[in-house]
Design an enzyme around this catalytic site. Structure first.
Site, PDB file in Angstrom:
ATOM      1  CE  LYS A   1      76.446   8.116  18.440  1.00 16.13           C
ATOM      2  NZ  LYS A   1      77.092   8.496  19.734  1.00 16.13           N
TER       3      LYS A   1
ATOM      4  CE1 TYR B   1      72.036  10.036  17.884  1.00 12.89           C
ATOM      5  CE2 TYR B   1      70.697   8.314  16.892  1.00 12.89           C
ATOM      6  CZ  TYR B   1      71.594   8.726  17.861  1.00 12.89           C
ATOM      7  OH  TYR B   1      72.054   7.824  18.799  1.00 12.89           O
TER       8      TYR B   1
ATOM      9  CB  THR C   1      73.146   4.516  17.425  1.00 11.68           C
ATOM     10  OG1 THR C   1      71.881   4.071  16.945  1.00 11.68           O
ATOM     11  CG2 THR C   1      73.684   5.518  16.409  1.00 11.68           C
ATOM     12  CG  ASP C   2      70.347   0.040  15.965  1.00 10.46           C
ATOM     13  OD1 ASP C   2      70.169   1.257  16.210  1.00 10.46           O
ATOM     14  OD2 ASP C   2      69.446  -0.815  16.094  1.00 10.46           O
ATOM     15  CD  GLU C   3      68.492   5.527  15.495  1.00 11.43           C
ATOM     16  OE1 GLU C   3      68.276   6.521  14.801  1.00 11.43           O
ATOM     17  OE2 GLU C   3      67.998   5.358  16.634  1.00 11.43           O
TER      18      GLU C   3
HETATM   19  P1  NAD Z   1      70.890  11.229  26.397  1.00  8.80           P
HETATM   20  O1  NAD Z   1      70.422  12.254  25.432  1.00  8.80           O
HETATM   21  O2  NAD Z   1      69.969  10.711  27.438  1.00  8.80           O
HETATM   22  O3  NAD Z   1      72.158  11.789  27.194  1.00  8.80           O
HETATM   23  C1  NAD Z   1      73.202  12.492  26.562  1.00  8.80           C
HETATM   24  C2  NAD Z   1      74.092  13.099  27.636  1.00  8.80           C
HETATM   25  O4  NAD Z   1      75.161  13.786  26.975  1.00  8.80           O
HETATM   26  C3  NAD Z   1      73.372  14.117  28.526  1.00  8.80           C
HETATM   27  O5  NAD Z   1      73.719  13.912  29.872  1.00  8.80           O
HETATM   28  C4  NAD Z   1      73.903  15.449  28.027  1.00  8.80           C
HETATM   29  O6  NAD Z   1      73.935  16.456  29.046  1.00  8.80           O
HETATM   30  C5  NAD Z   1      75.304  15.066  27.570  1.00  8.80           C
HETATM   31  N1  NAD Z   1      75.818  15.987  26.552  1.00  8.80           N
HETATM   32  C6  NAD Z   1      75.178  16.407  25.420  1.00  8.80           C
HETATM   33  N2  NAD Z   1      75.974  17.283  24.761  1.00  8.80           N
HETATM   34  C7  NAD Z   1      77.126  17.391  25.476  1.00  8.80           C
HETATM   35  C8  NAD Z   1      78.336  18.129  25.298  1.00  8.80           C
HETATM   36  N3  NAD Z   1      78.512  18.957  24.249  1.00  8.80           N
HETATM   37  N4  NAD Z   1      79.323  17.978  26.209  1.00  8.80           N
HETATM   38  C9  NAD Z   1      79.169  17.156  27.280  1.00  8.80           C
HETATM   39  N5  NAD Z   1      78.046  16.463  27.511  1.00  8.80           N
HETATM   40  C10 NAD Z   1      77.042  16.569  26.610  1.00  8.80           C
HETATM   41  O7  NAD Z   1      71.496  10.070  25.496  1.00  8.80           O
HETATM   42  P2  NAD Z   1      71.462   8.485  25.715  1.00  8.80           P
HETATM   43  O8  NAD Z   1      70.201   7.962  25.186  1.00  8.80           O
HETATM   44  O9  NAD Z   1      71.870   8.174  27.096  1.00  8.80           O
HETATM   45  O10 NAD Z   1      72.615   8.047  24.711  1.00  8.80           O
HETATM   46  C11 NAD Z   1      73.980   7.995  25.129  1.00  8.80           C
HETATM   47  C12 NAD Z   1      74.841   7.535  23.964  1.00  8.80           C
HETATM   48  O11 NAD Z   1      74.430   6.248  23.539  1.00  8.80           O
HETATM   49  C13 NAD Z   1      74.763   8.450  22.744  1.00  8.80           C
HETATM   50  O12 NAD Z   1      76.056   8.542  22.200  1.00  8.80           O
HETATM   51  C14 NAD Z   1      73.815   7.720  21.806  1.00  8.80           C
HETATM   52  O13 NAD Z   1      74.116   8.019  20.467  1.00  8.80           O
HETATM   53  C15 NAD Z   1      74.120   6.281  22.148  1.00  8.80           C
HETATM   54  N6  NAD Z   1      73.005   5.327  21.937  1.00  8.80           N
HETATM   55  C16 NAD Z   1      71.768   5.570  22.463  1.00  8.80           C
HETATM   56  C17 NAD Z   1      70.755   4.636  22.292  1.00  8.80           C
HETATM   57  C18 NAD Z   1      69.377   4.838  22.891  1.00  8.80           C
HETATM   58  O14 NAD Z   1      68.479   4.043  22.630  1.00  8.80           O
HETATM   59  N7  NAD Z   1      69.149   5.835  23.708  1.00  8.80           N
HETATM   60  C19 NAD Z   1      71.000   3.460  21.570  1.00  8.80           C
HETATM   61  C20 NAD Z   1      72.277   3.244  21.050  1.00  8.80           C
HETATM   62  C21 NAD Z   1      73.286   4.180  21.257  1.00  8.80           C
HETATM   63  P1  TYD Z   2      62.476   6.963  19.520  1.00 11.75           P
HETATM   64  O1  TYD Z   2      62.233   6.575  20.935  1.00 11.75           O
HETATM   65  O2  TYD Z   2      62.535   8.423  19.185  1.00 11.75           O
HETATM   66  O3  TYD Z   2      63.816   6.215  19.055  1.00 11.75           O
HETATM   67  P2  TYD Z   2      64.473   6.090  17.553  1.00 11.75           P
HETATM   68  O4  TYD Z   2      63.819   7.039  16.642  1.00 11.75           O
HETATM   69  O5  TYD Z   2      65.900   6.449  17.815  1.00 11.75           O
HETATM   70  O6  TYD Z   2      64.275   4.672  17.154  1.00 11.75           O
HETATM   71  O7  TYD Z   2      61.336   6.324  18.622  1.00 11.75           O
HETATM   72  C1  TYD Z   2      61.100   4.919  18.605  1.00 11.75           C
HETATM   73  C2  TYD Z   2      60.068   4.641  17.529  1.00 11.75           C
HETATM   74  O8  TYD Z   2      58.827   5.223  17.936  1.00 11.75           O
HETATM   75  C3  TYD Z   2      60.403   5.300  16.184  1.00 11.75           C
HETATM   76  O9  TYD Z   2      59.981   4.426  15.131  1.00 11.75           O
HETATM   77  C4  TYD Z   2      59.575   6.571  16.170  1.00 11.75           C
HETATM   78  C5  TYD Z   2      58.352   6.183  16.981  1.00 11.75           C
HETATM   79  N1  TYD Z   2      57.724   7.304  17.753  1.00 11.75           N
HETATM   80  C6  TYD Z   2      56.337   7.534  17.652  1.00 11.75           C
HETATM   81  O10 TYD Z   2      55.624   6.819  16.929  1.00 11.75           O
HETATM   82  N2  TYD Z   2      55.801   8.552  18.388  1.00 11.75           N
HETATM   83  C7  TYD Z   2      56.556   9.358  19.182  1.00 11.75           C
HETATM   84  O11 TYD Z   2      56.007  10.302  19.814  1.00 11.75           O
HETATM   85  C8  TYD Z   2      57.964   9.103  19.286  1.00 11.75           C
HETATM   86  C9  TYD Z   2      58.845   9.954  20.161  1.00 11.75           C
HETATM   87  C10 TYD Z   2      58.512   8.054  18.554  1.00 11.75           C
END
Ligand code: NAD
Ligand code: TYD
Length: 352
Positions: free
Chosen positions: A163, A159, A134-136
């Site tokens: 990561k 989080y 992630t960019d975070e």
């Molecule tokens: P998500 O929470 O929707 O899905 C996570 C998946 O991992 C689920 O299917 C869960 O069952 C599985 N999982 C969790 N713990 C596990 C374990 N111990 N063993 C096996 N499986 C397990 O997450 P997402 O949003 O799809 O993110 C996927 C990846 O991409 C993550 O690594 C996250 O850090 C990264 N990422 C997410 C975003 C975003 O905006 N969602 C952005 C950048 C990077």
């Molecule tokens: P989120 O979807 O949780 O992603 P991330 O924190 O990883 O960026 O949140 C996106 C943005 O929205 C973040 O600045 C937090 C804000 N947010 C709210 O204002 N209200 C909410 O209920 C949630 C879940 C997020």
């Protein structure tokens, strides 16, 4: 991708993982895609109904923190490559339970790295371990500037700290053991199948059901949004063309203040539900800010465009409309994931 591979995709039942699994199952019929997922609250096999009977696809329920389960899947399916997405992914949950993030994101990643080193020792050239991040990890920006691949790590939430730690372990395994790895760091994703604890699906769900729309602080935090299918395409490109040892930033060139996104989603959803203009906006409720809330994320994605030819394909206005349509149409999916545990989480997270 030419020769037949046995690709282990971890977290393939989650939001981004399910889009990656679908893309690989469809695009690589000669390879075997093994989806390894523990099916936590965020994992949902409904996300993959359309590919579950494909002959080149296998689902294995397993936990990345379990050494035996990981060793077994590597051995049984002669895993040649890993695309690692499994993680605990929600910042708010990491604030209330940081240890779960250390366990899955750090220990789970190290466990997978150990299995790869064990199985591939002496033959690393034929194998790739791709870590999706992630960019975070880069921390929080002020009003200007972009995260590049050279930006120093400065994670600020449990989080992002977990990561960042996993990214460091991946690089350490390349340096120490010679494992071929690649890492990508992506901005916020949106689109179908995202668990409605995250901002955009939470908004759509709450508008539909007439619940308050919680905006943290003043709603001025900025995120760079990318359509999930574009991220999955980027992962395919990095997997095939990425240079081992390198990092690629992925982003949407698409910065939005939270409050502007909230208002946009309100207005579009009103329109699609044929409600009076402005009715959803009345649900907007400013709530207590997230602890340590990162102010702004924005990605410089010029390296992946320059070196690998990837760029986002979908305009945000189109992507957000498609996304709202999907959640409104897939009522059963939304009802399924918002029953049970979700209610308990929601009541606790948004208690005033
Ligand atoms: P998500 O929470 O929707 O899905 C996570 C998946 O991992 C689920 O299917 C869960 O069952 C599985 N999982 C969790 N713990 C596990 C374990 N111990 N063993 C096996 N499986 C397990 O997450 P997402 O949003 O799809 O993110 C996927 C990846 O991409 C993550 O690594 C996250 O850090 C990264 N990422 C997410 C975003 C975003 O905006 N969602 C952005 C950048 C990077
Ligand atoms: P989120 O979807 O949780 O992603 P991330 O924190 O990883 O960026 O949140 C996106 C943005 O929205 C973040 O600045 C937090 C804000 N947010 C709210 O204002 N209200 C909410 O209920 C949630 C879940 C997020």
């Amino acid at each position: 991708m030419s020769n037949k591979k046995n690709i282990l995709i971890t977290g393939g039942a989650g939001f981004i993982g399910s889009h990656v699994v679908r893309l690989f199952v469809k695009n690589y019929p000669d390879s075997h895609i093994i989806n390894f997922d523990a099916l936590t609250y965020a994992g949902n096999l409904e996300n993959l109904r359309d590919v579950e009977n494909s002959s080149n696809y296998t689902f294995v329920k397993g936990d990345i923190t379990n050494t035996d389960e990981v060793a077994r899947v590597f051995q049984k399916y002669e895993i040649s490559d890993v695309i690692h997405l499994a993680a605990e992914s929600h910042v708010d949950r990491s604030i209330s339970d940081p240890s779960a993030f250390v366990n899955t994101n750090v220990n789970g990643t190290v466990n997978l790295l150990n299995a790869a080193v064990e199985r591939w020792k002496g033959r690393y050239a034929n194998h790739l371990f791709y870590h999706v991040s992630t960019d975070e990890v880069y921390g929080s920006l002020g009003d200007t500037g972009l995260f590049t691949e050279e930006t120093p790590y400065d994670p600020k939430s449990p989080y992002s700290a977990s990561k960042a730690s996993s990214d460091h372990f991946v690089r350490a395994y390349t340096n120490t053991y010679g494992l071929r790895t690649v890492i990508s760091n992506c901005s916020n994703n949106y689109g179908p199948n995202q668990f409605p604890e995250k901002l955009i699906p939470l908004l759509i769900h709450n508008i539909k059901t007439g619940k308050e729309l919680p905006v943290y602080g003043k709603g001025l935090n900025v995120r760079d949004w990318l359509y999930v299918v574009d991220h999955a395409r980027a992962i395919e490109v990095v997997f095939n063309e990425g240079k081992p040892g390198e990092t690629y930033n992925i982003g949407g060139h698409n910065e939005w203040k939270n409050i502007d996104i909230v208002e946009l989603v309100c207005d579009l959803t009103d329109e699609k539900l044929k409600r009076d203009t402005g009715s959803a906006r009345q649900l907007i409720t400013f709530v207590k800010d997230r602890a340590g809330h990162d102010m702004r994320y924005a990605i410089d994605a010029s390296k992946i465009e320059r070196e690998l030819g990837w760029k986002p394909s979908l305009q945000f206005e189109k992507g957000i409309a498609l996304t709202i349509d999907w959640y409104l149409k897939n009522e059963e999916w939304l009802n399924g994931v918002t029953s049970g545990d979700y209610r308990a989480y929601y009541d606790k997270q948004y208690a005033q």
